[in-house]
Design a protein around this motif. Sequence first.
Motif, PDB file in Angstrom:
ATOM      1  N   HIS A 393      48.792  68.078  32.640  1.00 41.98           N
ATOM      2  CA  HIS A 393      49.339  66.733  32.437  1.00 41.98           C
ATOM      3  C   HIS A 393      50.214  66.664  31.192  1.00 41.98           C
ATOM      4  CE1 HIS A 393      47.358  64.220  35.562  1.00 41.98           C
ATOM      5  NE2 HIS A 393      46.533  65.246  35.606  1.00 41.98           N
ATOM      6  N   GLY A 396      53.443  68.216  32.069  1.00 43.40           N
ATOM      7  CA  GLY A 396      54.194  67.312  32.923  1.00 43.40           C
ATOM      8  C   GLY A 396      53.961  67.578  34.389  1.00 43.40           C
ATOM      9  N   LEU A 404      53.903  62.012  31.132  1.00 48.99           N
ATOM     10  CA  LEU A 404      55.221  61.895  30.496  1.00 48.99           C
ATOM     11  C   LEU A 404      55.992  60.705  31.038  1.00 48.99           C
ATOM     12  CD1 LEU A 404      56.329  65.645  30.347  1.00 48.99           C
ATOM     13  CD2 LEU A 404      55.030  64.302  28.685  1.00 48.99           C
ATOM     14  N   GLN A 405      55.859  60.455  32.347  1.00 52.02           N
ATOM     15  CA  GLN A 405      56.538  59.306  32.939  1.00 52.02           C
ATOM     16  C   GLN A 405      55.972  57.995  32.389  1.00 52.02           C
ATOM     17  OE1 GLN A 405      55.517  62.003  34.420  1.00 52.02           O
ATOM     18  NE2 GLN A 405      56.768  62.605  36.174  1.00 52.02           N
ATOM     19  N   ASP A 712      54.996  64.507  20.296  1.00 52.73           N
ATOM     20  CA  ASP A 712      54.752  65.443  21.392  1.00 52.73           C
ATOM     21  C   ASP A 712      54.028  66.693  20.889  1.00 52.73           C
ATOM     22  OD1 ASP A 712      55.217  66.150  24.228  1.00 52.73           O
ATOM     23  OD2 ASP A 712      56.456  67.738  23.397  1.00 52.73           O
TER      24      ASP A 712
END
Length: 778
Positions: A393, A396, A404-405, A712
């Motif tokens: 996850h 991505g 990420l979305q 990130d």
Amino acid sequence: MSSDESNSSDDASTSGRDRDQGIGLSNPALSQSSRRMLDLINRLHATGVQVDIDLPQIAVIGSQSAGKSSLIESISGITLPRAAGTCTRSTEPWKCSVFLRILESGKMQSEKFGDVITDRSFVEERIKRAQWAILNPTVRNAKGVTHFLAGDDHGSSLELSFSKNYVSLQISGPDVADLSFCDLPGLIAGVGMGGDKNDIDLVKELVASYIKRPSCIILLTVACETDFQNQGAQEMAKTYDPQCKRTIGVLTKPDRIPTGEEPNWISLIRNEKEALDNGWYCVKQPSSAQINAGMTWAGARKSEDVFFASTPAWSELDSMYQKYLRTGNLVERLSIILSDLISKRLPEIQEEIERVIASTREALKNLPKPPSADPRNEIAELVYQFVRDVYKHVEGVPQKDGLLQTIRPAQEKFRRAVRSTAPDFQPYERRFRNTKTIGKAKFLEDEEGHEDFDVSDSESDSDSDSRFTPGVVYSVVPTGKEIYIDEVFRSANEARTRELPGNYPFVVQRNLIQSVVKEWRAPAQLLGQSVYRVLVERVMSLVHDTFGEFGQGQLEQRVKRVVLVQDHVSKCMDRTEERIDRLLNLEDLPFTLNTHYFCDYKEKFLIHYRSARERDRHSQLVQAIQAYSDSKNVVPPVSYGLNRGTPDQPTGVAKVLSGLAEIGVHGIKPEVLVKLMEPDGMEPALLIMADVRAYFQVAYKRFVDNVPLVIDYELMWGSERGVLQWLNTGLGINGPDGNRICQELAQESPTVAARRDDLTKKLARMQFAAQQLLQIGF
């Protein structure tokens, strides 16, 4: 108290001849087809599937003292105060097992009550003690069934008058009848002193729970000593069998009919009133005195024959109605009806069994996995699976709701928030704040799009179409964020120390830059918190998906504590916030090696601010230049300027440019002509404004990249990097107490364990029942 009863042989005093012939439904004269059907249904009853599906059976109902127990005794051959059970035919010696059937949490539990009985004379006493246990649930739960088996005061005190729980008998032997039926409590019309009115409804509900089943044959018992209309059982039978297709009427105590009232009862035998599809029967059972005197089952049948043969009201009936008299005829009819019903129901029973097997397997499949024999390795595998899922996850996944979305809108909101802190320089004095405002820079619109400009940074459509527009009076509402040129100029002068005339210290630009950068802290922190919340929610979801069905949920809760309370993700967030603070501190000191972009932006912003101010101060000249620029490509040439001349002679801007060309100055752009005007002294402020605004473009772009990169790396990837070590350390499964910890974590919820046990037993019952059907070709 309800009870299921199976036919059995007579008591120990029955002659050998009687036993050889068989008692009641054990009589070998019954047809082989009936015997086959009865054998089958008894085998199904023996599996216990009657708690799951509707199996054919007979329910004996009637008012109190209607003779139900005596009727059952005549069929079964044993004395039953209240009884229950299922029997199968056997070549083994006669034996009887007694069970308590207790309904708990919507499920019927079975508990054996005492050892197997091999002497028929002990059955009645055992049943009485079992009834005592059923009707005293508090004592039973506290002391167990052994109290009722050993005590000598049974029946002296009862907590309940009736119960939905019941006593079940399982009887087998060479001369045992193949029949399953229920002896239900008599319907009550009223209660005496000290009675419980709720018992009336309880008995009705209990009777209804049996006779409402489509496969239940209703044996309606009516005593001839009481007026027919006063016996409520017939009305209840009609309620659940309105077409009277599965009801059989039985008249008892015909010897107690008042003289002259025999025709009223004979009309029932003839089916002239209260007609039933299967008709009415009449039986004569021994009195209490005869039973106490030791009358055998065979003696009772002989006495019954004598009664119906010598009593005029009955002996004079036509031969076609004689078959409705005596216990033997009733038993034969019951055998035929029950076996026909069984034969008709078998295909449906098979479908029900298959359907229940499928649903039970699905229910077992949906339960959590049973406890592992090796919980340590299983927990280790779950941990590695969880780590892999976290990595997947964070890296991505190509899904709309991916991690990420999900954080992307927060990143875009952060970029816009930082972009909105751009200093709003106005190349006008503050006194014009309500009448003048600068239009947005065209090059920024082309570079970053319309969406990056809020209302305070925009102008009318007419202004956005050209770089040079005559000065106009705008209807503007100040936002409070504007920085006017006279304020910049005043700050520059106030900051001067030892500088030469015309020079201003860099502290002016730095102060303006720092005032902007401090506004970046809030959106940067908000982005970090937003990503943290999304990440925590996703990690917790993965924790539940991975560990939620293990044990009683302790592993899931412990993992959550390790991941959050013991601060793995929280520590990653702390490091992230530290790095963001470091970025903000770095931005507090203006610096860039991106010279090309900085200089390019500075030149563009200086032209933007200077042009706006010049077209306000020299609107007529700017208008002439704009008109010339718009028309210079028109053929034939047309001259535009301050004064209109002849078509053959250039005027205005064209004349100026022509004159410059005559003296050798070529390639001059018309907008440069504005520089010929005398400056107004605000040029230093314009340079400072262009400096700060250009630096903002360079600095904010790197900042809106660096902050998400830090989040990130430190938060998202940081959470994935250390999670395995944190879990192994926090759970302690690799330590010296690892085996003990894993055993504790693997303990299954008692509720789930009980559910699995119930479903497993149910599946075994149904599969065994299916095998029984296969053995006879169904």
